[in-house]
Design a protein around this motif. Structure first.
Motif, mmCIF file in Angstrom:
data_model
loop_
_atom_site.group_PDB
_atom_site.id
_atom_site.type_symbol
_atom_site.label_atom_id
_atom_site.label_comp_id
_atom_site.label_asym_id
_atom_site.label_seq_id
_atom_site.Cartn_x
_atom_site.Cartn_y
_atom_site.Cartn_z
ATOM 1 N N ALA A 1 6.830 3.220 -2.059
ATOM 2 C CA ALA A 1 7.706 2.406 -2.898
ATOM 3 C C ALA A 1 8.339 1.310 -2.036
ATOM 4 C CB ALA A 1 8.784 3.282 -3.524
ATOM 5 N N PRO A 2 8.799 0.240 -2.650
ATOM 6 C CA PRO A 2 9.407 -0.855 -1.879
ATOM 7 C C PRO A 2 10.557 -0.380 -1.012
ATOM 8 C CG PRO A 2 9.018 -1.529 -4.135
ATOM 9 C CD PRO A 2 8.717 -0.066 -4.086
ATOM 10 N N GLY A 3 10.506 -0.720 0.258
ATOM 11 C CA GLY A 3 11.569 -0.365 1.179
ATOM 12 C C GLY A 3 11.592 1.078 1.626
ATOM 13 N N LYS A 4 10.544 1.831 1.252
ATOM 14 C CA LYS A 4 10.516 3.253 1.616
ATOM 15 C C LYS A 4 9.264 3.590 2.403
ATOM 16 C CE LYS A 4 13.363 4.812 -2.233
ATOM 17 N NZ LYS A 4 13.505 5.810 -3.346
ATOM 18 N N LYS A 5 9.276 4.748 3.033
ATOM 19 C CA LYS A 5 8.119 5.187 3.794
ATOM 20 C C LYS A 5 7.029 5.698 2.851
ATOM 21 C CE LYS A 5 10.648 6.569 7.964
ATOM 22 N NZ LYS A 5 10.956 7.699 8.880
ATOM 23 N N ARG A 6 5.812 5.652 3.361
ATOM 24 C CA ARG A 6 4.694 6.184 2.590
ATOM 25 C C ARG A 6 4.822 7.702 2.498
ATOM 26 N NH1 ARG A 6 -0.879 3.658 4.141
ATOM 27 N NH2 ARG A 6 -0.453 4.712 6.121
ATOM 28 N N PRO B 1 9.963 5.766 -13.974
ATOM 29 C CA PRO B 1 10.174 4.552 -13.170
ATOM 30 C C PRO B 1 10.102 4.824 -11.660
ATOM 31 C CG PRO B 1 11.706 4.605 -14.999
ATOM 32 C CD PRO B 1 10.982 5.934 -15.008
ATOM 33 N N GLU B 2 10.507 6.002 -11.236
ATOM 34 C CA GLU B 2 10.472 6.328 -9.804
ATOM 35 C C GLU B 2 9.051 6.562 -9.284
ATOM 36 O OE1 GLU B 2 12.332 7.804 -12.183
ATOM 37 O OE2 GLU B 2 12.535 9.963 -11.795
ATOM 38 N N ALA C 1 5.095 2.376 -7.260
ATOM 39 C CA ALA C 1 4.753 2.307 -5.843
ATOM 40 C C ALA C 1 3.351 1.750 -5.701
ATOM 41 C CB ALA C 1 4.820 3.696 -5.201
ATOM 42 N N VAL C 2 2.993 1.446 -4.472
ATOM 43 C CA VAL C 2 1.594 1.188 -4.155
ATOM 44 C C VAL C 2 0.965 2.535 -3.822
ATOM 45 C CG1 VAL C 2 -0.028 0.029 -2.611
ATOM 46 C CG2 VAL C 2 2.099 -1.128 -3.303
ATOM 47 N N TYR C 3 -0.137 2.832 -4.492
ATOM 48 C CA TYR C 3 -0.812 4.106 -4.294
ATOM 49 C C TYR C 3 -2.050 3.893 -3.414
ATOM 50 C CZ TYR C 3 2.162 6.502 -7.618
ATOM 51 O OH TYR C 3 3.248 7.069 -8.241
ATOM 52 N N TYR C 4 -2.150 4.731 -2.397
ATOM 53 C CA TYR C 4 -3.246 4.649 -1.444
ATOM 54 C C TYR C 4 -4.072 5.927 -1.487
ATOM 55 C CZ TYR C 4 -0.385 0.973 0.715
ATOM 56 O OH TYR C 4 0.353 -0.155 0.956
ATOM 57 N N CYS C 5 -5.400 5.774 -1.373
ATOM 58 C CA CYS C 5 -6.201 6.961 -1.137
ATOM 59 C C CYS C 5 -6.542 7.026 0.350
ATOM 60 C CB CYS C 5 -7.452 6.988 -1.998
ATOM 61 S SG CYS C 5 -8.714 5.781 -1.581
ATOM 62 N N ALA C 6 -6.803 8.226 0.798
ATOM 63 C CA ALA C 6 -7.098 8.460 2.202
ATOM 64 C C ALA C 6 -8.182 9.518 2.316
ATOM 65 C CB ALA C 6 -5.844 8.908 2.940
ATOM 66 N N ALA C 7 -8.893 9.481 3.427
ATOM 67 C CA ALA C 7 -10.005 10.407 3.626
ATOM 68 C C ALA C 7 -10.037 10.912 5.060
ATOM 69 C CB ALA C 7 -11.330 9.718 3.291
ATOM 70 N N GLN D 1 -6.881 0.023 0.521
ATOM 71 C CA GLN D 1 -5.948 -1.092 0.583
ATOM 72 C C GLN D 1 -4.765 -0.905 -0.356
ATOM 73 O OE1 GLN D 1 -8.585 -1.059 -1.293
ATOM 74 N NE2 GLN D 1 -7.877 -1.882 -3.257
ATOM 75 N N GLY D 2 -4.859 0.048 -1.261
ATOM 76 C CA GLY D 2 -3.759 0.346 -2.163
ATOM 77 C C GLY D 2 -3.899 -0.332 -3.511
ATOM 78 N N THR D 3 -3.300 0.285 -4.514
ATOM 79 C CA THR D 3 -3.256 -0.288 -5.858
ATOM 80 C C THR D 3 -1.848 -0.100 -6.408
ATOM 81 O OG1 THR D 3 -4.334 -0.325 -8.034
ATOM 82 C CG2 THR D 3 -4.060 1.833 -7.003
#
Length: 125
Positions: free
Chosen positions: A40-45, A88-89, A92-98, A117-119
């Protein structure tokens, strides 16, 4: 090297549903553990969900339990994150990882080496 491409983010009203997906074009990822994170903006992944290479195990962060479901189709080199009852919470930008893994256990959140790259997902009130 594994390239991951997310898609399917967007704007959804609170209470609605969205299903982002993540694919690995031209690459078989059936021997990779997969996970979703969000920032989320201003927060850690933060970790959201994970699924083992053979779909037999899934794991969710508390924030998504009962609302989010991750799944995968190895034949299509694609993993999904179905998000219901959006809040609403969840914005965020959602990332996949492998991570290469064919073990029985879920790969811990800090062990993923490949990232998309995130969506953007936006849940409006």
């Amino acid at each position: 090297q594994l390239q991951l491409v997310e898609s399917g983010g967007g704007l959804v009203q609170a209470g609605g549903s969205l299903r982002p997906s993540c694919s690995a074009p031209g690459r078989t990822f059936s021997n990779f553990a997969m996970a979703w994170f969000r920032q989320a903006p201003g927060k850690k992944r933060k970790f959201v969900a994970a699924i083992s290479w053979n779909c037999r195990k899934t794991y969710y962060a508390y924030s998504g339990k009962g609302r989010f479901t991750t799944s995968r189709e190895n034949a299509k080199n694609t993993v999904y994150l179905k998000m219901n009852s959006q809040k609403p919470e969840d914005t965020a930008v959602y990332y996949c990882a492998a991570e290469p893994s064919t073990t029985y256990y879920i790969t811990p959140p800090g062990k993923y080496d490949y990232w998309g790259q995130g969506t953007q997902v936006t849940a409006s009130t």
